[in-house]
Structures are given as C-alpha cells and as structure tokens.
Scaffold this motif. Structure first.
Motif, PDB file in Angstrom:
ATOM      1  N   UNK A 175       0.813  -1.212   0.000  1.00  0.00           N
ATOM      2  CA  UNK A 175       0.000   0.000   0.000  1.00  0.00           C
ATOM      3  C   UNK A 175       0.850   1.268   0.000  1.00  0.00           C
ATOM      4  N   UNK A 176       2.081   1.172   0.515  1.00  0.00           N
ATOM      5  CA  UNK A 176       2.977   2.334   0.521  1.00  0.00           C
ATOM      6  C   UNK A 176       3.254   2.827  -0.902  1.00  0.00           C
ATOM      7  N   UNK A 177       3.482   1.863  -1.781  1.00  0.00           N
ATOM      8  CA  UNK A 177       3.779   2.221  -3.169  1.00  0.00           C
ATOM      9  C   UNK A 177       2.510   2.484  -3.963  1.00  0.00           C
ATOM     10  N   UNK A 178       1.513   1.636  -3.789  1.00  0.00           N
ATOM     11  CA  UNK A 178       0.301   1.750  -4.593  1.00  0.00           C
ATOM     12  C   UNK A 178      -0.492   3.009  -4.256  1.00  0.00           C
ATOM     13  N   UNK A 192       6.943  11.882  -2.696  1.00  0.00           N
ATOM     14  CA  UNK A 192       6.998  10.684  -1.865  1.00  0.00           C
ATOM     15  C   UNK A 192       8.152   9.809  -2.329  1.00  0.00           C
ATOM     16  N   UNK A 193       8.884   9.278  -1.383  1.00  0.00           N
ATOM     17  CA  UNK A 193       9.870   8.233  -1.674  1.00  0.00           C
ATOM     18  C   UNK A 193       9.511   7.021  -0.822  1.00  0.00           C
ATOM     19  N   UNK A 194       9.678   5.834  -1.394  1.00  0.00           N
ATOM     20  CA  UNK A 194       9.188   4.595  -0.790  1.00  0.00           C
ATOM     21  C   UNK A 194      10.309   3.570  -0.742  1.00  0.00           C
ATOM     22  N   UNK A 195      10.386   2.833   0.346  1.00  0.00           N
ATOM     23  CA  UNK A 195      11.310   1.702   0.438  1.00  0.00           C
ATOM     24  C   UNK A 195      10.903   0.656  -0.596  1.00  0.00           C
ATOM     25  N   UNK A 205      16.899  -0.515  -6.760  1.00  0.00           N
ATOM     26  CA  UNK A 205      15.544  -0.045  -6.455  1.00  0.00           C
ATOM     27  C   UNK A 205      14.508  -0.727  -7.335  1.00  0.00           C
ATOM     28  N   UNK A 206      13.303  -0.898  -6.787  1.00  0.00           N
ATOM     29  CA  UNK A 206      12.206  -1.584  -7.472  1.00  0.00           C
ATOM     30  C   UNK A 206      11.157  -0.559  -7.895  1.00  0.00           C
ATOM     31  N   UNK A 207      10.842  -0.532  -9.176  1.00  0.00           N
ATOM     32  CA  UNK A 207       9.743   0.322  -9.621  1.00  0.00           C
ATOM     33  C   UNK A 207       8.419  -0.411  -9.407  1.00  0.00           C
ATOM     34  N   UNK A 208       7.371   0.064 -10.035  1.00  0.00           N
ATOM     35  CA  UNK A 208       6.029  -0.482  -9.874  1.00  0.00           C
ATOM     36  C   UNK A 208       5.049   0.663  -9.928  1.00  0.00           C
ATOM     37  N   UNK A 209       3.800   0.349 -10.196  1.00  0.00           N
ATOM     38  CA  UNK A 209       2.816   1.403 -10.428  1.00  0.00           C
ATOM     39  C   UNK A 209       2.327   2.024  -9.125  1.00  0.00           C
ATOM     40  N   UNK A 210       2.018   3.311  -9.213  1.00  0.00           N
ATOM     41  CA  UNK A 210       1.300   3.982  -8.144  1.00  0.00           C
ATOM     42  C   UNK A 210      -0.004   4.514  -8.705  1.00  0.00           C
ATOM     43  N   UNK A 211      -0.983   4.693  -7.817  1.00  0.00           N
ATOM     44  CA  UNK A 211      -2.317   5.107  -8.246  1.00  0.00           C
ATOM     45  C   UNK A 211      -2.756   6.295  -7.390  1.00  0.00           C
ATOM     46  N   UNK A 214      -8.158  10.191  -7.095  1.00  0.00           N
ATOM     47  CA  UNK A 214      -8.614  11.546  -7.427  1.00  0.00           C
ATOM     48  C   UNK A 214      -7.713  12.626  -6.838  1.00  0.00           C
ATOM     49  N   UNK A 215      -6.620  12.218  -6.213  1.00  0.00           N
ATOM     50  CA  UNK A 215      -5.718  13.176  -5.576  1.00  0.00           C
ATOM     51  C   UNK A 215      -4.765  13.806  -6.591  1.00  0.00           C
ATOM     52  N   UNK A 216      -4.234  14.968  -6.268  1.00  0.00           N
ATOM     53  CA  UNK A 216      -3.282  15.650  -7.134  1.00  0.00           C
ATOM     54  C   UNK A 216      -1.996  14.845  -7.224  1.00  0.00           C
ATOM     55  N   UNK A 217      -1.547  14.481  -8.427  1.00  0.00           N
ATOM     56  CA  UNK A 217      -0.309  13.703  -8.551  1.00  0.00           C
ATOM     57  C   UNK A 217       0.906  14.495  -8.072  1.00  0.00           C
ATOM     58  N   UNK A 218       1.782  13.814  -7.336  1.00  0.00           N
ATOM     59  CA  UNK A 218       3.057  14.391  -6.927  1.00  0.00           C
ATOM     60  C   UNK A 218       4.159  13.400  -7.308  1.00  0.00           C
ATOM     61  N   UNK A 219       5.401  13.869  -7.495  1.00  0.00           N
ATOM     62  CA  UNK A 219       6.480  12.954  -7.873  1.00  0.00           C
ATOM     63  C   UNK A 219       6.646  11.833  -6.847  1.00  0.00           C
ATOM     64  N   UNK A 220       6.929  10.629  -7.351  1.00  0.00           N
ATOM     65  CA  UNK A 220       7.045   9.465  -6.475  1.00  0.00           C
ATOM     66  C   UNK A 220       8.164   8.561  -6.971  1.00  0.00           C
TER      67      UNK A 220
END
Length: 464
Positions: A175-178, A192-195, A205-211, A214-220
């Motif tokens: 859930x941290x990444x998603x 946001x930066x995620x372990x 580092x591992x990529x993967x999708x974030x969702x 309806x929130x304003x997108x910010x760099x992740x």
C-alpha cells in the motif's frame, strides 16, 4: 433378490474404473512432462523475447514488437486459431535517469532510486525539501497537514519476514507504493519516496505502479533497501534536526496508445464453446528485460498448448493461451478479455494465470475455494502431482489479468500458478529481471505442471 452381492460388485467396478482413470491420467502427465523437459521450447523463446526485444512497457515500440512476434510464435506452433484483441493502453515514459540525494548539512549523499510507474515529473530543477519518515498510511492522518505540508514523505515499512510465502509480505507492504503518493498528496506533501518492496538488502531499487486516485499527482520514487536504511539512519542520527532530500525525475504520461492481447487456441472436440484459459502478461517495466515478470508466464502459457499439439492430445474443450497486455500499469488487457468473453457469450470453465516468476513449481491456488472443493480436488489430483513435487493445491489468489472474468463469468474457477516464492522479489521490477536469472529446468517444470492441470480440468471438469 440379494442386494449385498450386487452392491459389492458395483462398488468394486467403480473402484476399478477409478483406478483405471488414475492410471490413464498418470501416464498422460508423464507424457506432458517428458515433452516439456526433453523438447521444450519455452526457454529458447524466452531468450528471444528478452534479448531481441527486451523491455516491453505498455505503449512502447518494443511492446508492439512483442505483440507481432508473439503472434508469429503461436502461428509457428500450429495452433488452430491465433488472433489479436485490440485495446488502448496507457503510455508512460520514464525519461532521463532519476537523481536523488540525502542532504544533511553540507553533506550530499547520492542514493539509488527509480521513479514509480505513472509518477509525474519534478520541476526541471528538481525538488529539495525536508524529509519525514513514516511507516504506514495511517500516520499521515495522525500527523495531519500541519506537519506534512511542503515535505517529502518517506514510507519505510519493510517486508514482514514472518511470512513464509513472500507474496504475502509483498501484499502487506504494497500500500505504501500503490496508494502512498496519492494519500500523502492530500496532506500537502510535495513528493513521496518509498522503500523498495523486497526483503533483499541491495542497491537495486524496485519500480512499480502507483495510483493517485482523485488526488493531485506528486512525484514518487522508490529507494533501494540500502538507500532506505541509509536515509533512516541519517534521520535518526540528526536527533530532530531537519534532514533534506533532493529528488529529480523526468517522467511523462503520453496519450493512450493502441495495443493488443495475443490469443492462441486449440479448438475443443466435444465442447468448443467452453474455454480453459492459461495466460501471463506480455508487457513489462522498462528497467530490464521482464524475464520473470512476466516473460516466463507468457512462454509457459504458449508452451502448454504446444505440448498438447506435440503429444497429439485433442482437448474436449477449447484451450486458450493469452498474452495479456498492460498488466503492470492499468490492467486493460485483462479487462478487455473479460469484456469480449461476455460480449461473445463464452463460457469459461477455468482460467489459470502464471505471473509469479518461472521458479520451481509448488502447485496452484484456487480463488475463493471452499474447504469441500479443496478436499475433493486434493483427494482426486494431489497424488498425480506428487511425483513432480507440484502438489500444493490450496485456497488463494489467482491473478490480476484473469480476475475480471469473475465479473462476467461467475462460474469460472480462477487459479494461480504457484512457483517457489523465495527469490522472486529479489529481482521483481528491477534491472536484475533478465534472462540470465531464469533456470531452464525450473521454467520447463512449471510449463509441464500447468499443462497437467489443464489436462485434468479438460478431462474431468471442476465439479466433484
């Protein structure tokens, strides 16, 4: 009329018929495994996919090359039908290599990180802001906007190592990444930066999708586990003094692009309008070759039908191998497949997904299976899989690409192929997901175990 002798004779006859069927099934499974292990094509096909095409992120030129090649591959195997299902897919591009630094006073320490899929870009000059370490999304609500606004949120909850099945640890940390970037955006975070989602301690580092919802997108972005530990240690050592982080990425989301699922069929001899599907996803992330995620899955899916062609087995029901497109950042291939199945009034008996890597097969999980169903399936089939050490037949998840079938084909049994899970998340979504990390024999054993289950379902159904 003496009923006891008649009843005894009937029971004896039934037992003999059951033993005969078991013997026939055992011999058929042996043929399947022999073909896969001696004449298998999955490994050499995977080599071509990884080395001649490479990464296959949805909407890319390489994804289209993979579609065209996948169709030709199935045609070369002589399947009864091979065709494409058109879809529109997201087209996200990473851009130039990301940059990240821990800033502690005058010290700038570079760290390994990658942008999360579907992330937005930072400003051209990057973002520098105080970083705040959290371990759950719930902490966002506890702290509130006063303490989060203007900061970079660092989610640093590691895998729970108590899980034996690594996918469970991935699920509870995911859930941290998603959802984390979207959730942090609500409270005014600037990035946001995620372990990385792995128990491995390394600098990949591992990529993967974030969702974002309806929130304003910010760099992740995702940090390697070594980088995450370094940042956490720096924050602790600062004793409450601010630690800053610099993030720069260059992501871009382009207009949706046309793409396709690739479908191959062997037509059923008795029930051609009833289907047993096996599939994996053809797209991959852009950091590597997508060997285990999910090149192994698509090659195993095609191999299942090829094995039946090679052994001369003619299925009662129509068998499908599906190369789904866009599992990684949208799931549109699976949704389109289910939509078309409903439109065409198809009846799916079962669907099997292979998207957990090409490691040693352990068995299968059955979505929503009742205790009675599991009891019956183990009583009937476990002994057949036992010689091949793939006899784990349990309740569990199936897969995200076949999941949409449940909405349009409620009677279909959805099944997940379950290989050994211990190494998958060492390389999942990283630059290490390359052909060289796939073992030929493990890949072939997986294809044979899936083909064996398809055979048993085709012969006996799933209603006990």
């Amino acid at each position: 009329m003496k009923l006891k002798p008649i009843l005894s004779a009937l029971l004896l006859t039934a037992a003999r018929l059951s033993a005969s069927a078991q013997n026939t099934d055992s011999l058929e499974l042996r043929k399947i495994y022999d073909e896969a292990l001696v004449n298998g094509k999955a490994y050499e096909s995977l080599h071509y996919l990884c080395k001649n095409i490479g990464q296959r992120i949805s909407g890319s030129d390489n994804a289209q090359k993979a579609v065209e090649w996948g169709k030709k591959l199935m045609e070369s195997y002589g399947f009864d039908k091979v065709y494409l299902q058109p879809i529109m897919v997201p087209h996200w591009v990473r851009g130039e290599k990301e940059q990240g630094f821990i800033i502690n006073g005058k010290t700038r320490t570079p760290v390994a990180l990658v942008a999360l899929g579907m992330s937005v870009a930072t400003p051209k000059e990057g973002i520098t802001a105080e970083v705040i370490e959290l371990h759950s999304l719930k902490e966002l609500e506890t702290l509130g906007a006063d303490k989060i606004k203007g900061k970079i949120v660092f989610f640093n909850r590691p895998f729970d190592e108590r899980f034996i099945e690594a996918g469970s640890a991935y699920g509870t940390a995911g859930d941290q990444r998603n959802l984390g970037p979207g959730a942090a955006s609500k409270y005014g975070a600037v990035a946001v930066i995620v372990r990385s989602l792995t128990s491995a301690l390394d600098n990949y580092p591992h990529t993967g999708a974030t969702n974002y919802g309806t929130n304003t997108p910010i760099p992740a972005a995702a940090l390697s586990t070594i980088a995450a530990n370094k940042l956490s240690e720096t924050i602790k050592a600062a004793n409450g003094k601010p630690v800053q982080f610099f993030l720069k990425d260059n992501c871009q989301t382009l207009p949706d692009a046309p793409s396709f699922n690739v479908v191959g069929e062997l037509t059923g001899t008795e029930n051609p309008n009833q289907f047993i599907t096996v599939g994996g996803h053809l797209d991959s992330w852009d950091l590597a070759e997508g060997a285990h995620d999910d090149g192994t899955g698509v090659m195993q899916s095609a191999e299942v039908l090829r094995i039946f062609k090679a052994t001369g087995y003619r299925p009662k029901h129509t068998l499908r191998a599906v190369f789904f497109m866009n599992e990684e950042n949208g799931g549109r291939g699976g949704k389109k497949y289910a939509e078309l199945a409903a439109q065409n009034k198809e009846e799916h008996i079962a669907a099997i997904e292979t998207d957990e890597g090409g490691f040693t097969p352990r068995g299968f999980s059955f979505q929503g299976a009742s205790p009675e169903f599991l009891k019956q399936i183990n009583a009937n089939w476990r002994s057949l899989f036992a010689p091949y050490e793939a006899d784990m037949l349990v309740a569990g998840g199936s897969g995200s690409d076949i999941g949409p079938l449940k909405g349009t084909q409620p009677s279909a049994v959805l099944i997940g192929f379950r290989p050994d899970s211990q190494r998958y998340f060492d390389i999942h979504h990283t630059p290490n997901d390359v052909f060289e990390n796939v073992n030929k024999r493990e890949l072939e054993l997986g294809a044979a175990s899936i083909a064996s289950l398809v055979y048993l379902i085709d012969q006996h159904g799933l209603k006990f």
